[in-house]
Design an enzyme around this catalytic site. Sequence first.
Site, PDB file in Angstrom:
ATOM      1  N   ASP A 152      -5.602  -3.511  14.003  1.00 23.79           N
ATOM      2  CA  ASP A 152      -5.227  -2.215  13.027  1.00 23.79           C
ATOM      3  C   ASP A 152      -5.468  -3.086  11.509  1.00 23.79           C
ATOM      4  OD1 ASP A 152      -3.835  -0.094  11.892  1.00 23.79           O
ATOM      5  OD2 ASP A 152      -1.963  -1.205  11.630  1.00 23.79           O
TER       6      ASP A 152
ATOM      7  N   GLU B 227      -1.997   5.546  -5.239  1.00 29.08           N
ATOM      8  CA  GLU B 227      -1.520   6.181  -6.288  1.00 29.08           C
ATOM      9  C   GLU B 227      -0.582   5.461  -6.893  1.00 29.08           C
ATOM     10  OE1 GLU B 227      -2.460  10.778  -5.033  1.00 29.08           O
ATOM     11  OE2 GLU B 227      -0.612   9.588  -4.105  1.00 29.08           O
TER      12      GLU B 227
ATOM     13  N   PHE C 128      -5.459  14.852  -1.014  1.00 28.35           N
ATOM     14  CA  PHE C 128      -6.400  14.140  -0.318  1.00 28.35           C
ATOM     15  C   PHE C 128      -6.721  14.559   0.912  1.00 28.35           C
ATOM     16  CE2 PHE C 128      -9.011  10.896   1.793  1.00 28.35           C
ATOM     17  CZ  PHE C 128      -9.754  10.609   0.672  1.00 28.35           C
TER      18      PHE C 128
ATOM     19  N   ARG D  94     -11.069  -0.575  -3.781  1.00 31.77           N
ATOM     20  CA  ARG D  94     -10.963   0.875  -3.638  1.00 31.77           C
ATOM     21  C   ARG D  94     -11.187   1.618  -4.878  1.00 31.77           C
ATOM     22  NH1 ARG D  94      -6.973   0.697   1.052  1.00 31.77           N
ATOM     23  NH2 ARG D  94      -5.683   2.454   0.259  1.00 31.77           N
ATOM     24  N   THR D  95     -11.983   2.330  -4.886  1.00 28.15           N
ATOM     25  CA  THR D  95     -12.806   2.944  -6.384  1.00 28.15           C
ATOM     26  C   THR D  95     -12.396   4.471  -6.105  1.00 28.15           C
ATOM     27  OG1 THR D  95     -14.139   1.335  -6.279  1.00 28.15           O
ATOM     28  CG2 THR D  95     -14.587   2.966  -7.915  1.00 28.15           C
TER      29      THR D  95
ATOM     30  N   LYS E 262      -7.347   5.328  19.482  1.00 22.89           N
ATOM     31  CA  LYS E 262      -7.203   3.844  19.500  1.00 22.89           C
ATOM     32  C   LYS E 262      -7.333   3.436  21.108  1.00 22.89           C
ATOM     33  CE  LYS E 262      -5.306   3.125  15.040  1.00 22.89           C
ATOM     34  NZ  LYS E 262      -4.091   2.285  14.292  1.00 22.89           N
TER      35      LYS E 262
ATOM     36  N   ASP F 148       0.892  -3.319  13.838  1.00 21.44           N
ATOM     37  CA  ASP F 148       2.104  -3.664  13.512  1.00 21.44           C
ATOM     38  C   ASP F 148       2.906  -2.377  13.629  1.00 21.44           C
ATOM     39  OD1 ASP F 148       2.259  -3.526   9.854  1.00 21.44           O
ATOM     40  OD2 ASP F 148       0.829  -2.847  11.392  1.00 21.44           O
TER      41      ASP F 148
ATOM     42  N   ASN G 167       1.860   3.575  15.549  1.00 20.30           N
ATOM     43  CA  ASN G 167       0.685   4.117  15.786  1.00 20.30           C
ATOM     44  C   ASN G 167      -0.041   3.200  16.622  1.00 20.30           C
ATOM     45  OD1 ASN G 167       0.847   2.656  13.570  1.00 20.30           O
ATOM     46  ND2 ASN G 167      -1.200   3.836  13.234  1.00 20.30           N
TER      47      ASN G 167
END
Length: 1032
Positions: A390, A509, A551, A582-583, A750, A770, A773
């Site tokens: 993950d 954010e 998003f 992360r742009t 997965k 961890d 999910n």
Amino acid sequence: MSEEGFENDESDYHTLPRARISQRRRGLEWFICGGWKFLCTSCSDWLINICRRKKELKARTVWLGCPEKCEEKYPKNAIKNQKYNVFTFIPGVLYEQFKFFLNLYFLVVSCSQFVPALKIGYLYTYWAPLGFVLTVTVVREAVDEFRRYKRDKEMNSQLYSKLTNQRIPSDMVFLRTSEKTGSCFIRTDQLDGETDWKLKVAVSCTQRLPALGDLFSINAYVYAQKPQLDIHSFEGTFTREDSDPTVHESLSIENTLWASTVVASGTVIGVVIYTGKETRSVMNTSNPKNKVGLLDLELNQLTKALFLALVALSVVMVTLQGFVGPWYRNLFRFLLLFSYIIPISLRVNLDMGKAAYGWMIMKDDNIPGTVVRTSTIPEELGRLVYLLTDKTGTLTQNEMVFKRLHLGTVSYGTDTMDEIQSHIINSYSQNSGNSTSSTPSRKPQLSAPKVRKSVSSRIHEAVKAIALCHNVTPVYESRAGVSGETEYAEVDQDFSDENRTYQASSPDEVALVQWTESVGLTLVNRDLTSMQLKTPGGHILTYYILQIFPFTSESKRMGIIVRVILGVFWVLCGNMAREGLRTLVVAKKSLTEEQYQDFESRYNQAKLSIHDRNLKVAAVVESLEREMELLCLTGVEDQLQADVRPTLEMLRNAGIKIWMLTGDKLETATCIAKSSHLVSRTQDVHIFRPVTTRGEAHLELNAFRRKHDCALVVSGDSLEVCLKYYEHEFVELACQCPAVVCCRCSPTQKAHIVKLLQHHTGKRTCAIGDGGNDVSMIQAADCGIGIEGKEGKQASLAADFSITQFKHIGRLLMVHGRNSYKRSAALGQFVMHRGLIISTMQAVFSSVFYFASVPLYQGFLMVGYATIYTMFPVFSLVLDQDVKPEMALLYPELYKDLTKGRSLSFKTFLIWVLISIYQGGILMYGALLLFESEFVHVVAISFTALILTELLMVALTIRTWHWLMVVAEFLSLGCYVASLAFLNEYFDVAFITTVTFLWKVSAITVVSCLPLYIIKYLKRKFSPPSYSKLTS
């Protein structure tokens, strides 16, 4: 080109070895080698499917307060994690044990001793070891089942009315909340693995009702789509019929509360739409399987080979007898006499060894907090080829840090942020007269000629846009002393900077808003309709929120429309990736009132659509995204876990292929793959473009095939299409990549990827995660590792091994995985050698004495041989190690040899068989040659030489001595010498105290062991193993 055009355009794939997957062994060979098990399993699955036909999932209409209007019957809202019930427990546990040939063989041999004509020795010599193994297994399974039952009962007995700070028990539509904003925060860590809070919005029609009781007096219903796996989407409508006009309100994912999430703020009331096995969390969870290690499967195959040898030897003996008398009874007696070829103590020794490995792992101070939850597969840690990991919380800390602001001509880094702060302070000090707004003006913004803006004004516009375009909400802790609780309790809150925290569905954010606060523009308040910013001078700027576009993986951007004094302001943030950061690309556009009103009517109409709602909404939103003004680019870094880069490099050097499976966005996953060095900076990355049809998948696979030595990045949706039409081709191409990144993966996907790798490659897989999910993936892998982190303990509890940090996986695999596999391989083969050597002696004895089916050793001699005389030295092999831990970590390349399975193979097994035949023949023929008059002397000489040979062979096998090994050797020898005084029934005490006895035993022992010591010395001198070259 049409999709049909690709039906026959697949010649380039014909050369791929598709046939090897579809081929099946047929006939008698197939049936003996497992076909019977396949047929039984298929029949039982067919019967189960007939008895439990899956109910077709349908859309539903749920009326508020009127359950009698629901005609359909839905699953009850209960959790069931138990494997068995009262009636299936004993049969189920026994089936799991006796499906292995080894245990089934022991059962048949033990049962045969109830037949007088076939009885060879005492019943306890057969039933005691088998009963011990079965008792331990049944007790262990019973304890696990009882724990699962208690957990299920505790969860299923909970009653809910209003939900606050507790897990939601079923999938619901959010109707009402005690928060005045009409929204609440939920935590979804156990559903999607993301630790950040997500904002959920109540249905506006029910939130506006004057009182809570009005929910049951209105005539309203919720229409919900049929249950599905996707946890990120929902389509439905809310309709109230007793109002004029009828109220129709569209429902989306922001109006839902999925099961297993937690209400983190306020109190919520919802209407249940999905229950039990139809909830998103249950549909994305697979049932746990009973894991069996590869070493156990290999030993199971070897025992089958030994059984064939046993049958062949028995047939030869009966044939040499000339089939006289009741030959079939003699055949069965020979089978029992030689039954020690398959040692009944093999399972006991291996299970005890595995328990010892687990204890060593948990006691290792270098990996504190490690817990072994499945003690049956520690050897799997030494056989892994694929590691599926993950991202969030496993490779990363999920903590974002703002690193860079780029304005096109100038770039600001962490060391120049003070310049931005000074620009913001100067900008707002010059415009302090326009600092507040209480009533929005309807006047549109006047057009002005374009002029080149100063750096200060560009920074001002960029920081303001970043401070506005997000879904972040400031949260303030309540002051102590508030008692009582009403539906809309006014709580005295402290709005100071020290008491403020930010919550959002994305940590990016939060990092952006924290950065704007650090440079002087602070978000101080937000609700569904407005947000307030505080300037460096302490003035409050109010912006009225008109629309928010969150998003999505399709749009890869978010937007917000706010009203300011001079008109409507439209801000857009688009996602891009640059050099591991992360742009975000930030742009804006000013709208007139007329433009906005036209957009709003089209947008609301699109949201009420039942069919193709997402496409229609996206088309309306995209109509705004034209002629926008580019403001800036931002760079945010996701902090990696400690020592992730060296750990990944170690695993790659060990020959382990690493796949990253994440539910995060494609750009984010690509950034982390680069920053963690999962993909090196010089390595090409092939981003698999989105495909929806067979034709598109075919073209994209062709494009991918032409690239060599490049990492692959693919989304979950494209993966589904490729697996539907070109499963084998896609997996074969992906397995050739040095690294694979699968983004936007659901929990079910997965687990499906793990099973694909197991099926197509036949290699051992490990999954590490961890969050809740990751549970399905962890349970599907051959070896599941859970990390105790911010996302709770669900993955840790469901895993086979639990660690506290990702970097611990290096020592867990390189050191403990290596030792567990090497030790179990040596232990298993030595136990089989111990049975083979005594069976060889029995065969020699029977052939010399006219092929009589009479046992050589009886009673306590056989029990003592397998227990106190040899058990401790043989079991001390679990302390052996060929390489020191420091060396195994320094040279991870040594791990590659383990995956080839050379420590336990038919070659090594054949070598041990030849050693056993040689030593058994020497011991028996030597005793027959040297004994003088009485048969009891043969037993005394041969048995004593046998015990000494076994002790010397253990010493020959050991590579690194431990003080407990020395103690075990002398303890066993002392036990045998001491017991000679009590074995009058089997030995002549007067004879065993003579010098003649001693030299005969010594001579036979030297002849049986000395050649093997010489061979071992020559092999180490002229053909040393790879690890010995390093240690020297």
